[in-house]
Scaffold this active site. Structure first.
Site, short mmCIF file in Angstrom:
data_model
loop_
_atom_site.label_atom_id
_atom_site.label_comp_id
_atom_site.label_asym_id
_atom_site.label_seq_id
_atom_site.Cartn_x
_atom_site.Cartn_y
_atom_site.Cartn_z
N GLU A 143 -21.67 40.65 41.95
CA GLU A 143 -21.82 41.73 42.65
C GLU A 143 -20.71 42.53 43.01
O GLU A 143 -19.49 42.03 42.96
CB GLU A 143 -22.31 41.25 44.44
CG GLU A 143 -23.84 40.71 44.38
CD GLU A 143 -24.05 39.89 45.78
OE1 GLU A 143 -25.38 40.05 45.92
OE2 GLU A 143 -23.15 39.62 46.24
N CYS A 186 -15.09 47.49 45.05
CA CYS A 186 -14.69 46.30 45.60
C CYS A 186 -15.30 45.43 43.98
O CYS A 186 -16.46 45.31 43.90
CB CYS A 186 -15.25 45.46 46.66
SG CYS A 186 -14.93 44.02 47.06
N CYS A 213 -17.13 41.62 53.16
CA CYS A 213 -16.23 40.64 52.84
C CYS A 213 -16.66 39.34 52.86
O CYS A 213 -17.07 38.95 53.87
CB CYS A 213 -14.81 40.92 53.56
SG CYS A 213 -13.77 42.23 53.46
N CYS A 219 -16.49 30.73 42.54
CA CYS A 219 -14.82 30.54 42.66
C CYS A 219 -14.60 29.06 42.71
O CYS A 219 -15.30 28.44 43.18
CB CYS A 219 -14.54 31.27 44.18
SG CYS A 219 -12.62 31.45 44.21
N CYS A 236 -12.25 28.16 50.35
CA CYS A 236 -11.80 28.60 51.43
C CYS A 236 -13.19 28.46 52.49
O CYS A 236 -14.26 29.01 52.31
CB CYS A 236 -11.48 30.43 51.53
SG CYS A 236 -10.26 30.49 50.26
N CYS A 240 -15.66 31.78 53.62
CA CYS A 240 -15.95 32.56 52.62
C CYS A 240 -17.17 31.96 51.93
O CYS A 240 -17.32 30.80 51.51
CB CYS A 240 -14.85 32.80 51.64
SG CYS A 240 -15.47 33.87 50.11
N1 SAH Z 1 -10.13 35.51 45.87
C1 SAH Z 1 -9.54 36.49 46.35
C2 SAH Z 1 -10.34 37.88 46.45
C3 SAH Z 1 -11.72 37.96 47.16
S1 SAH Z 1 -12.00 37.55 48.58
C4 SAH Z 1 -8.92 36.12 47.56
O1 SAH Z 1 -9.38 35.27 48.45
O2 SAH Z 1 -8.14 37.13 48.19
C5 SAH Z 1 -11.53 39.28 49.63
C6 SAH Z 1 -11.24 39.11 50.87
O3 SAH Z 1 -12.29 38.78 51.80
C7 SAH Z 1 -10.11 37.77 51.15
O4 SAH Z 1 -9.10 38.18 52.11
C8 SAH Z 1 -10.99 37.00 51.96
O5 SAH Z 1 -10.29 35.91 52.67
C9 SAH Z 1 -12.06 37.71 52.61
N2 SAH Z 1 -13.08 36.89 53.14
C10 SAH Z 1 -13.85 36.03 52.65
N3 SAH Z 1 -15.02 35.70 53.41
C11 SAH Z 1 -14.81 36.40 54.51
C12 SAH Z 1 -15.67 36.60 55.44
N4 SAH Z 1 -16.78 35.77 55.77
N5 SAH Z 1 -15.54 37.50 56.52
C13 SAH Z 1 -14.32 38.30 56.30
N6 SAH Z 1 -13.54 38.40 55.28
C14 SAH Z 1 -13.54 37.18 54.49
FE1 SF4 Z 2 -12.41 32.24 46.53
FE2 SF4 Z 2 -13.55 33.33 48.81
FE3 SF4 Z 2 -11.28 31.74 48.80
FE4 SF4 Z 2 -11.13 34.47 47.70
S1 SF4 Z 2 -11.66 33.89 50.05
S2 SF4 Z 2 -10.34 32.45 46.83
S3 SF4 Z 2 -13.31 34.32 46.77
S4 SF4 Z 2 -13.26 31.21 48.27
#
Ligand code: SAH
Ligand code: SF4
Length: 409
Positions: free
Chosen positions: A129, A142, A387, A149, A153, A156
């Protein structure tokens, strides 16, 4: 509420942007894509189909212009390229756009596209996406760097999907090109070939590598795509308007500064190793002191060129005022912006978003310490484009392939 367009039904298709011949066209099977190659790569591709050495520079210049200034996705639109060469190019190569399977438009104007790419070793076609967020005076795209991934995290949604595969440079850049097609951001067919196209008035003004995946685990492909996107004779996005977000792959941060030199964002989210080990598990490998040391050493930092620290607000987890004070202390000495992101829930997510009052109190404290700390308004929630909500249903990559990929870093 969201608008979902059924792209299988021509009647429901949005009008193709001027200048885009077939934004919905799928890349031709088998033929290698020219999208995302640097000038040397393009010259090599031309050499292979018999373009004489003394013409290469001129031909590369023409192709570059058609691909990245004009945004054509069909060799036949390259008016100043001889018909015979156009045919040879089309027989050997593809410049078609990736296949778009869905486009959703939020009530707030945010758009989300679902793209399907060839399997390329993943066993079956994969989907990712891309999200476009229009704001006053700017528009941010974006972009995804991987299907799924490797990292997990806990807040996420993408993190619940295993890595399927890395995206290739043409697939990363293709997201930018399709977005510009759909938004009508390329000049129309009436613009004379070779004309300089102004960058004011554009809809895609910024690119953030904040879609699916960890861009620093796909360094070479991301670097190649961003080099083309920032090339001054093509898409021409300034490197100051390109931000790469990482969860903290510390060994790759100096290389990012030296070789890409784009703006850096760090997914920080916690101020102690104990909590960050849980929220962003890569912290166990590269703890906070190492991460912040790499940030301090990032080249070219100044008040005008700051690192963005992303901090997702999780109720009762990382949102106390003590956390805010610790955050300020932790970042002391680093030219920084702090981006507070209200947590976006997804089905089955184990956290809640902090209360709005608490987010504001947290932001006030950080502001008083002298940091700009905008609270990122959630955009496109109705179409699940905010995000961390991105996730596709692609098949998992085989475990052995995944290990080989990870072993690279
Ligand atoms: N993998 C990279 C880039 C993609 S995530 C990274 O982790 O930086 C883009 C941003 O969205 C990151 O800061 C991530 O921590 C945040 N993010 C992920 N899940 C989220 C959620 N459920 N609500 C708000 N932000 C989130
Ligand atoms: Fe991967 Fe989501 Fe963690 Fe970014 S925030 S490194 S996309 S698991």
């Amino acid at each position: 509420m969201s608008v979902t367009l059924d792209l299988a039904d021509p009647a429901s298709r949005p009008r193709p942007a001027a200048g885009a011949l077939s934004p919905l066209g799928a890349a031709g099977p088998g033929r290698p894509s020219l999208i995302g190659l640097d000038r040397e790569g393009l010259a090599e591709a031309l050499r292979e189909i018999g373009v004489p050495e003394k013409q290469l520079r001129m031909r590369v210049g023409q192709l570059w212009h058609w691909l990245y200034v004009r945004g054509v996705s069909d060799f036949d639109r390259m008016a100043n390229v001889a018909k015979d060469l156009r045919t040879r190019l089309a027989d050997a190569y593809s410049i078609a756009r990736p296949e778009m399977v869905d486009e959703q438009i939020s009530v707030d104007g945010t758009r989300k596209w679902l793209f399907r790419f060839d399997a390329k070793g993943a066993g079956r076609p994969v989907e990712i996406e891309t999200v476009y967020i229009p704001e006053e005076g700017r528009g941010t795209l974006c972009v995804s760097s991987q299907v799924g991934c490797t990292l997990t995290c806990t807040f996420c949604h993408t993190g619940t999907q295993r890595l399927v595969r890395n995206l290739t440079p043409d697939e990363i850049l293709g997201q930018v090109l399709v977005a510009r097609d759909r938004l009508g951001d390329f000049p129309d067919a009436a613009t004379p070939a070779g004309a300089i196209v102004p960058s004011e008035g554009r809809l895609v003004t910024n690119v953030v590598m904040m879609g699916m995946g960890e861009p620093l685990y796909n360094f070479d492909n991301v670097k190649q795509a961003l080099a083309v996107a920032s090339d001054g004779e093509g898409v021409s996005l300034s490197k100051r308007r390109i931000t790469l977000s990482t969860s903290g792959v510390v060994p790759m941060i100096p290389k990012t500064g030296a070789e890409m030199n784009v703006m850096l964002a760090i997914s920080l989210h916690a101020v102690t190793d104990e909590l960050r080990d849980v929220l962003v598990p890569i912290n166990k490998k590269y703890p906070l002191d190492e991460l912040l040391a790499a940030c301090r050493a990032y080249p070219g930092l100044s008040n005008a060129r700051r690192i963005t620290f992303e901090y997702v607000m999780l109720k009762g987890v990382n949102d106390s005022l003590a956390d805010a004070r610790a955050l300020v202390k932790l970042l002391r000495g680093i030219p920084a912006k702090i981006n507070l992101i209200p947590f976006n829930p997804w089905p089955g997510s184990p956290y809640e978003c902090s209360d709005w009052d608490q987010i504001e109190r947290f932001a006030d404290l950080v502001n008083e310490a002298g940091y700009a700390s905008p609270i990122r308004t959630p955009r496109g929630r109705d179409i699940f484009a905010a995000c961390g909500q991105l996730k596709s249903e692609s098949e998992r990559m085989k475990k052995t392939d995944r290990q080989a990929l990870e072993a690279g870093v």
